[in-house]
Design an enzyme around this catalytic site. Structure first.
Site, mmCIF file in Angstrom:
data_model
loop_
_atom_site.group_PDB
_atom_site.id
_atom_site.type_symbol
_atom_site.label_atom_id
_atom_site.label_comp_id
_atom_site.label_asym_id
_atom_site.label_seq_id
_atom_site.Cartn_x
_atom_site.Cartn_y
_atom_site.Cartn_z
ATOM 1 N N SER A 116 42.499 46.696 43.294
ATOM 2 C CA SER A 116 42.138 45.289 43.127
ATOM 3 C C SER A 116 42.505 44.504 44.372
ATOM 4 C CB SER A 116 42.850 44.684 41.911
ATOM 5 O OG SER A 116 42.412 45.263 40.702
ATOM 6 N N SER B 199 37.994 48.126 40.218
ATOM 7 C CA SER B 199 38.591 47.179 41.139
ATOM 8 C C SER B 199 38.392 45.755 40.630
ATOM 9 C CB SER B 199 37.964 47.316 42.535
ATOM 10 O OG SER B 199 38.668 46.546 43.482
ATOM 11 N N ASP C 207 38.323 42.205 41.786
ATOM 12 C CA ASP C 207 38.203 41.470 43.049
ATOM 13 C C ASP C 207 37.896 40.006 42.745
ATOM 14 O OD1 ASP C 207 38.511 43.903 44.548
ATOM 15 O OD2 ASP C 207 36.460 44.387 43.991
#
Length: 383
Positions: free
Chosen positions: A262, A300, A302
């Site tokens: 992340s 992830s 983001d």
């Protein structure tokens, strides 16, 4: 009972070891000049504080706090916006932020299972301020990345205290980077990750505004710097077990092999920009993230938070009429460029300023700066 140890790292980045910032290697993305500190704190009034939690053989985490200005944050609110690159994560306070287009607290970054304790501590810190004696609701904004490779993230010991320390320690000027605060236990591309920051100042002909970015890097992919495939050249990149099965494994666990992880990105600017165009600035930060080799994998998270400190766009919750004076759409392109450049450089700084961190899970070492320097020089880049 475990004892709690929080290290406040307040001085310039040199205190963190022999690592170097990106510009020492000749990595200076883009066109625009940096601010004095090449940090988010180059936006006047913005302060940053860290508290690093390192205890025994398993706790390797921390807190980083970004304070938009030194006044009454609840009544002198800054416009703000969120852009989600990939939403595999947790972000506290997001619904009110999106509904109202403003924030009323500092922004706190921490570990993935720490956000609830951090949110409670942030709310208590705000409610304890004398000017908030009659306040009955607070919307704390807390972001996270999962530092579970190095940190016993289920423990969450001492996070509330770390939040208060980071907030109390927040200061202008140089910002410590690397394995500090919320970046203490993070990993990037299989190397040690951390906190990074950078800034850009537009020429007077484009308004002279400042854009600052701070990142909490904890993601993967195929690392590239100035277009050079550093990860592949150093033999550590996502999917290498599939595309190069005869080579030694690089990043480690299965999540890292897929580029999971992340990244939290915080943008500050002194340009008079409201939530709609702040969200557009946030979208350009993802372009800076992509330049480093992230493809925003399924695993992830983001997230980009952006806010403006300009007095012309501040919000008072008691106002019945808002008369904001904001930049028009045609004036945004230079700010988009500045965000993209500063995000890319902040992420390089997070990698290059990181120092080794060990826990019972092992040791994660930083990206070898000397090797990077040689690879860049071989392509006519850098110093």
């Amino acid at each position: 009972m475990l004892r709690f140890a929080a290290l406040l790292l307040l001085a310039a980045p040199a205190l963190l070891g022999a690592q170097v910032r990106a510009r020492a290697l000749g990595l200076a993305p883009g066109l625009f000049a940096t601010g004095t500190n090449n940090a988010i704190t180059d936006v006047a009034g913005v302060k940053v504080g860290h508290a690093t939690v390192s205890e025994g053989d398993s706790l390797r985490t921390g807190v980083t706090a970004i304070v938009p200005h030194g006044g009454d944050l609840f009544r002198d609110r800054v416009p703000a916006a969120l852009h989600v690159g990939n939403g595999f994560g947790k972000l506290l306070g997001v619904t009110q932020l999106r509904e109202l287009g403003e924030i009323e607290t500092p922004i706190v970054l921490t570990c993935t299972l720490c956000i609830w304790q951090a949110g409670d501590a942030l709310a208590q810190w705000m409610l304890a301020r004398p000017e908030n004696a009659s306040v009955r609701s607070i919307n704390p904004v807390v972001g996270e990345t999962n530092d579970g490779q190095l940190n016993a993230t289920r423990s969450r010991v001492g996070i509330g205290r770390a939040v208060r320390q980071a907030l109390d320690a927040a200061a202008p000027g140089p910002v410590a980077e690397g394995s500090v605060g919320a970046g203490h236990g993070t990993v990037m591309f299989g190397w040690k990750g951390g906190i990074g920051t950078a800034s850009r100042v537009l020429p007077a002909s484009l308004g002279g505004y400042t854009v600052g970015v701070l990142v909490q890097g904890n993601y993967g992919g195929v690392l590239q710097m100035a277009g050079v495939p550093i990860g592949q050249l150093l033999g550590r990149f996502a999917f290498q077990r599939d595309v190069a099965p005869g080579r030694p494994s690089g990043p480690g666990d299965a999540g890292a092999e897929r580029g999971d992880g992340s990244c939290m990105i915080v943008i500050a600017t002194d340009a008079p920009v409201l939530a709609r165009n702040l969200e557009r600035m946030g979208a350009r930060a993802i372009m800076g993230l992509a330049r480093t080799g992230s493809s925003a994998s399924n695993g992830s998270g983001d997230y980009v938070l952006a806010f403006s400190t300009n007095l012309r766009v501040r919000r008072n919750p008691d106002a019945t009429v808002s008369t904001n004076d904001e930049l028009g759409n045609e004036a945004m392109s230079a700010l988009f460029q500045a965000v993209t450049e500063a995000t890319e450089e902040a992420l390089y700084n997070a990698l290059l300023m990181a120092t080794p961190v060990s826990s019972r899970a092992g040791t994660v070492r930083p990206l070898p700066a000397d090797s990077v320097r040689q690879l860049l020089r071989a392509r006519g880049i850098g110093r």
